[in-house]
Design a protein around this motif. Structure first.
Motif, PDB file in Angstrom:
ATOM      1  N   ARG A  13      78.507  55.621  41.738  1.00 58.21           N
ATOM      2  CA  ARG A  13      77.614  55.503  40.597  1.00 58.21           C
ATOM      3  C   ARG A  13      76.920  56.836  40.336  1.00 58.21           C
ATOM      4  O   ARG A  13      76.429  57.480  41.258  1.00 58.21           O
ATOM      5  CB  ARG A  13      76.556  54.427  40.874  1.00 58.21           C
ATOM      6  CG  ARG A  13      77.129  53.091  41.301  1.00 58.21           C
ATOM      7  CD  ARG A  13      76.030  52.107  41.617  1.00 58.21           C
ATOM      8  NE  ARG A  13      76.569  50.863  42.161  1.00 58.21           N
ATOM      9  CZ  ARG A  13      75.864  49.774  42.368  1.00 58.21           C
ATOM     10  NH1 ARG A  13      74.563  49.759  42.100  1.00 58.21           N
ATOM     11  NH2 ARG A  13      76.420  48.690  42.862  1.00 58.21           N
ATOM     12  N   ASP A  14      76.853  57.241  39.074  1.00 56.98           N
ATOM     13  CA  ASP A  14      76.153  58.474  38.725  1.00 56.98           C
ATOM     14  C   ASP A  14      74.678  58.346  39.070  1.00 56.98           C
ATOM     15  O   ASP A  14      74.037  57.336  38.759  1.00 56.98           O
ATOM     16  CB  ASP A  14      76.297  58.776  37.233  1.00 56.98           C
ATOM     17  CG  ASP A  14      77.630  59.414  36.902  1.00 56.98           C
ATOM     18  OD1 ASP A  14      78.047  60.311  37.651  1.00 56.98           O
ATOM     19  OD2 ASP A  14      78.258  59.000  35.905  1.00 56.98           O
ATOM     20  N   SER A  15      74.127  59.377  39.696  1.00 58.59           N
ATOM     21  CA  SER A  15      72.712  59.390  40.031  1.00 58.59           C
ATOM     22  C   SER A  15      72.208  60.825  40.048  1.00 58.59           C
ATOM     23  O   SER A  15      72.989  61.777  39.972  1.00 58.59           O
ATOM     24  CB  SER A  15      72.463  58.710  41.382  1.00 58.59           C
ATOM     25  OG  SER A  15      73.138  59.393  42.420  1.00 58.59           O
ATOM     26  N   ALA A  16      70.902  60.958  40.140  1.00 55.39           N
ATOM     27  CA  ALA A  16      70.279  62.280  40.135  1.00 55.39           C
ATOM     28  C   ALA A  16      69.150  62.319  41.143  1.00 55.39           C
ATOM     29  O   ALA A  16      68.454  61.311  41.350  1.00 55.39           O
ATOM     30  CB  ALA A  16      69.748  62.624  38.741  1.00 55.39           C
ATOM     31  N   SER A  17      68.964  63.459  41.782  1.00 58.71           N
ATOM     32  CA  SER A  17      67.898  63.649  42.759  1.00 58.71           C
ATOM     33  C   SER A  17      67.230  64.988  42.462  1.00 58.71           C
ATOM     34  O   SER A  17      67.890  65.949  42.068  1.00 58.71           O
ATOM     35  CB  SER A  17      68.483  63.644  44.178  1.00 58.71           C
ATOM     36  OG  SER A  17      67.468  63.665  45.149  1.00 58.71           O
ATOM     37  N   ILE A  18      65.916  65.038  42.662  1.00 59.57           N
ATOM     38  CA  ILE A  18      65.173  66.253  42.352  1.00 59.57           C
ATOM     39  C   ILE A  18      64.418  66.731  43.585  1.00 59.57           C
ATOM     40  O   ILE A  18      63.659  65.976  44.197  1.00 59.57           O
ATOM     41  CB  ILE A  18      64.218  66.032  41.152  1.00 59.57           C
ATOM     42  CG1 ILE A  18      63.436  67.302  40.829  1.00 59.57           C
ATOM     43  CG2 ILE A  18      63.292  64.857  41.381  1.00 59.57           C
ATOM     44  CD1 ILE A  18      62.673  67.233  39.510  1.00 59.57           C
ATOM     45  N   MET A  19      64.667  67.972  43.956  1.00 57.12           N
ATOM     46  CA  MET A  19      63.970  68.583  45.078  1.00 57.12           C
ATOM     47  C   MET A  19      62.790  69.366  44.524  1.00 57.12           C
ATOM     48  O   MET A  19      62.954  70.445  43.949  1.00 57.12           O
ATOM     49  CB  MET A  19      64.928  69.479  45.865  1.00 57.12           C
ATOM     50  CG  MET A  19      66.073  68.708  46.505  1.00 57.12           C
ATOM     51  SD  MET A  19      67.176  69.757  47.462  1.00 57.12           S
ATOM     52  CE  MET A  19      67.988  70.687  46.162  1.00 57.12           C
ATOM     53  N   LEU A  20      61.610  68.813  44.672  1.00 54.31           N
ATOM     54  CA  LEU A  20      60.384  69.427  44.168  1.00 54.31           C
ATOM     55  C   LEU A  20      59.810  70.337  45.243  1.00 54.31           C
ATOM     56  O   LEU A  20      59.606  69.918  46.386  1.00 54.31           O
ATOM     57  CB  LEU A  20      59.388  68.341  43.773  1.00 54.31           C
ATOM     58  CG  LEU A  20      59.833  67.527  42.553  1.00 54.31           C
ATOM     59  CD1 LEU A  20      59.212  66.156  42.541  1.00 54.31           C
ATOM     60  CD2 LEU A  20      59.511  68.285  41.265  1.00 54.31           C
ATOM     61  N   PHE A  48      64.725  62.812  48.918  1.00 53.53           N
ATOM     62  CA  PHE A  48      64.151  63.458  47.745  1.00 53.53           C
ATOM     63  C   PHE A  48      64.022  62.393  46.653  1.00 53.53           C
ATOM     64  O   PHE A  48      64.815  61.440  46.614  1.00 53.53           O
ATOM     65  CB  PHE A  48      65.052  64.586  47.255  1.00 53.53           C
ATOM     66  CG  PHE A  48      65.461  65.565  48.319  1.00 53.53           C
ATOM     67  CD1 PHE A  48      64.507  66.340  48.980  1.00 53.53           C
ATOM     68  CD2 PHE A  48      66.794  65.712  48.671  1.00 53.53           C
ATOM     69  CE1 PHE A  48      64.883  67.233  49.969  1.00 53.53           C
ATOM     70  CE2 PHE A  48      67.183  66.606  49.652  1.00 53.53           C
ATOM     71  CZ  PHE A  48      66.225  67.366  50.308  1.00 53.53           C
ATOM     72  N   PRO A  49      63.042  62.506  45.760  1.00 54.20           N
ATOM     73  CA  PRO A  49      62.951  61.544  44.661  1.00 54.20           C
ATOM     74  C   PRO A  49      64.267  61.490  43.891  1.00 54.20           C
ATOM     75  O   PRO A  49      64.900  62.527  43.652  1.00 54.20           O
ATOM     76  CB  PRO A  49      61.817  62.093  43.797  1.00 54.20           C
ATOM     77  CG  PRO A  49      60.990  62.921  44.732  1.00 54.20           C
ATOM     78  CD  PRO A  49      61.966  63.516  45.702  1.00 54.20           C
ATOM     79  N   GLY A  50      64.667  60.313  43.489  1.00 55.61           N
ATOM     80  CA  GLY A  50      65.917  60.197  42.747  1.00 55.61           C
ATOM     81  C   GLY A  50      66.381  58.770  42.636  1.00 55.61           C
ATOM     82  O   GLY A  50      65.800  57.852  43.218  1.00 55.61           O
ATOM     83  N   GLY A  51      67.446  58.581  41.877  1.00 53.61           N
ATOM     84  CA  GLY A  51      67.988  57.247  41.700  1.00 53.61           C
ATOM     85  C   GLY A  51      69.155  57.267  40.740  1.00 53.61           C
ATOM     86  O   GLY A  51      69.552  58.315  40.227  1.00 53.61           O
ATOM     87  N   LYS A  52      69.709  56.084  40.513  1.00 54.67           N
ATOM     88  CA  LYS A  52      70.909  55.987  39.678  1.00 54.67           C
ATOM     89  C   LYS A  52      70.578  56.161  38.199  1.00 54.67           C
ATOM     90  O   LYS A  52      69.445  55.965  37.757  1.00 54.67           O
ATOM     91  CB  LYS A  52      71.613  54.661  39.914  1.00 54.67           C
ATOM     92  CG  LYS A  52      70.826  53.429  39.524  1.00 54.67           C
ATOM     93  CD  LYS A  52      71.617  52.175  39.850  1.00 54.67           C
ATOM     94  CE  LYS A  52      70.826  50.910  39.531  1.00 54.67           C
ATOM     95  NZ  LYS A  52      70.469  50.783  38.114  1.00 54.67           N
ATOM     96  N   LEU A  53      71.604  56.527  37.460  1.00 51.14           N
ATOM     97  CA  LEU A  53      71.481  56.720  36.017  1.00 51.14           C
ATOM     98  C   LEU A  53      71.257  55.367  35.337  1.00 51.14           C
ATOM     99  O   LEU A  53      71.934  54.390  35.648  1.00 51.14           O
ATOM    100  CB  LEU A  53      72.778  57.355  35.503  1.00 51.14           C
ATOM    101  CG  LEU A  53      72.731  58.148  34.208  1.00 51.14           C
ATOM    102  CD1 LEU A  53      71.883  59.391  34.373  1.00 51.14           C
ATOM    103  CD2 LEU A  53      74.162  58.553  33.815  1.00 51.14           C
ATOM    104  N   PHE A 170      72.021  67.060  42.644  1.00 50.08           N
ATOM    105  CA  PHE A 170      70.747  67.519  43.190  1.00 50.08           C
ATOM    106  C   PHE A 170      70.241  68.684  42.340  1.00 50.08           C
ATOM    107  O   PHE A 170      70.963  69.669  42.132  1.00 50.08           O
ATOM    108  CB  PHE A 170      70.926  67.982  44.643  1.00 50.08           C
ATOM    109  CG  PHE A 170      71.063  66.859  45.637  1.00 50.08           C
ATOM    110  CD1 PHE A 170      70.037  66.577  46.531  1.00 50.08           C
ATOM    111  CD2 PHE A 170      72.208  66.088  45.683  1.00 50.08           C
ATOM    112  CE1 PHE A 170      70.151  65.550  47.454  1.00 50.08           C
ATOM    113  CE2 PHE A 170      72.338  65.061  46.598  1.00 50.08           C
ATOM    114  CZ  PHE A 170      71.315  64.783  47.479  1.00 50.08           C
ATOM    115  N   PHE A 171      68.998  68.571  41.866  1.00 47.46           N
ATOM    116  CA  PHE A 171      68.339  69.637  41.117  1.00 47.46           C
ATOM    117  C   PHE A 171      67.185  70.184  41.938  1.00 47.46           C
ATOM    118  O   PHE A 171      66.592  69.467  42.754  1.00 47.46           O
ATOM    119  CB  PHE A 171      67.783  69.101  39.795  1.00 47.46           C
ATOM    120  CG  PHE A 171      68.809  68.568  38.836  1.00 47.46           C
ATOM    121  CD1 PHE A 171      69.394  69.398  37.896  1.00 47.46           C
ATOM    122  CD2 PHE A 171      69.188  67.236  38.866  1.00 47.46           C
ATOM    123  CE1 PHE A 171      70.345  68.912  36.993  1.00 47.46           C
ATOM    124  CE2 PHE A 171      70.127  66.730  37.979  1.00 47.46           C
ATOM    125  CZ  PHE A 171      70.719  67.573  37.040  1.00 47.46           C
TER     126      PHE A 171
END
Length: 294
Positions: A13-20, A48-53, A170-171
């Motif tokens: 599943r497409d997801s995104a995570s952000i490294m602050l 890291f904060p994140g979750g599925k699209l 991961f951003f």
């Protein structure tokens, strides 16, 4: 050595995570959140904060809540097979998850002189308002320019710590000043600002739990002394795609990464060890903890 038997053939599943990230007197820190102990995926693990699209993350081009075009975001993501609308949605998902999970809002008012109230934005989301509606109500534009793609991790066919497969981008981003990160006490139950190497030391000592993508990513971040260095490195590179592969070594589970002699991709994707061994409920490099930083 025998290859581990696949356990899940589902499409990731497409997801995104952000490294602050933030610079602190003792060095650069990254934000980690502890997943709830009863979470369906990676329970109790620091992530890291994140979750599925979500479907609502896909916006029309030229939406006033987006500070860059979808094509520009797709070019930065550098995934030829990902259409612009999906690429832009991944940025939106990462920024949405940052607000939902830790209350950090990377946005700007569309009209000058308006204050930015991250707490009010999060309260609206908790009250059931959609992310898009919240941005419209508060006249905000997302700061996708603050995000820089870092890597792409695809869950192996035989997951190590999860029952679901994800294709996670991961951003990296500098944490917004003047805002305070707080876990939501629903999906996440603890907030930890920590130096990347310190987080790994705490994992080694059993104080926190981490998943392999976080272990390898923290080891990569630990090579940089400041947020500026991380962002500069991210802008210089093409985000690597990392699909770990697993095999059994005399009854022990081993995860290998691109560049390892057992991996299908022979070119390295990141610094550090090319494999982790699972023993005593912990993942370790073959040559010990310090091999993470070689």
């Amino acid at each position: 050595m025998q290859a581990a038997a696949p356990t899940s053939q589902e499409t990731p599943r497409d997801s995104a995570s952000i490294m602050l990230l933030q610079d602190a007197p003792a060095g650069m820190q990254v934000l980690l959140l502890r997943r709830h102990a009863k979470a369906s995926n990676m329970a109790g693990v620091y992530v890291f904060p994140g979750g599925k699209l979500d479907p609502e993350d896909q916006w029309d081009d030229g939406a006033p809540q987006l500070d860059q075009t979808r094509q520009t975001l797709a070019s930065a993501l550098a995934e030829p097979g990902t259409p612009p609308e999906r690429a832009a949605a991944l940025y939106v998902a990462a920024l949405r998850e940052a607000v939902e999970e830790c209350g950090l809002l990377l946005a700007e008012p569309t009209a000058g002189g308006q204050p930015l109230d991250a707490a009010a934005a999060r309260a609206r989301l908790r009250g059931g308002e959609t992310f898009t509606s919240m941005l419209q109500s508060l006249a905000l534009r997302l700061q996708t320019r603050a995000l820089v793609p870092w890597s792409r991790w695809i869950t192996p066919v035989a997951p190590s710590m999860a029952s679901r497969r994800f294709d996670t981008r991961f951003f990296v981003a500098r944490a917004p000043q003047g805002q305070v990160a707080r876990h939501d006490n629903q999906e996440t139950v603890d907030t930890l600002w920590v130096a990347p190497r310190t987080a790994l030391e705490q994992y080694r000592d059993g104080a926190i739990d981490l998943a392999p993508p976080q272990i390898m990513t923290l080891a990569h971040l630990a090579r940089h002394a400041s947020v500026a260095q991380v962002l500069e490195a991210a802008l210089r590179q093409r985000p690597p795609t990392i699909l770990p592969q697993a095999f059994d070594d005399h009854g022990s589970r081993v995860i290998c990464y691109p560049g390892d002699e057992r991996h299908a991709v022979r070119e390295r994707a990141m610094p550090g060890p090319t494999r982790l061994l699972y023993r005593e409920h912990r993942f370790y490099p073959e040559r010990g903890f310090d091999a993470l930083f070689e």
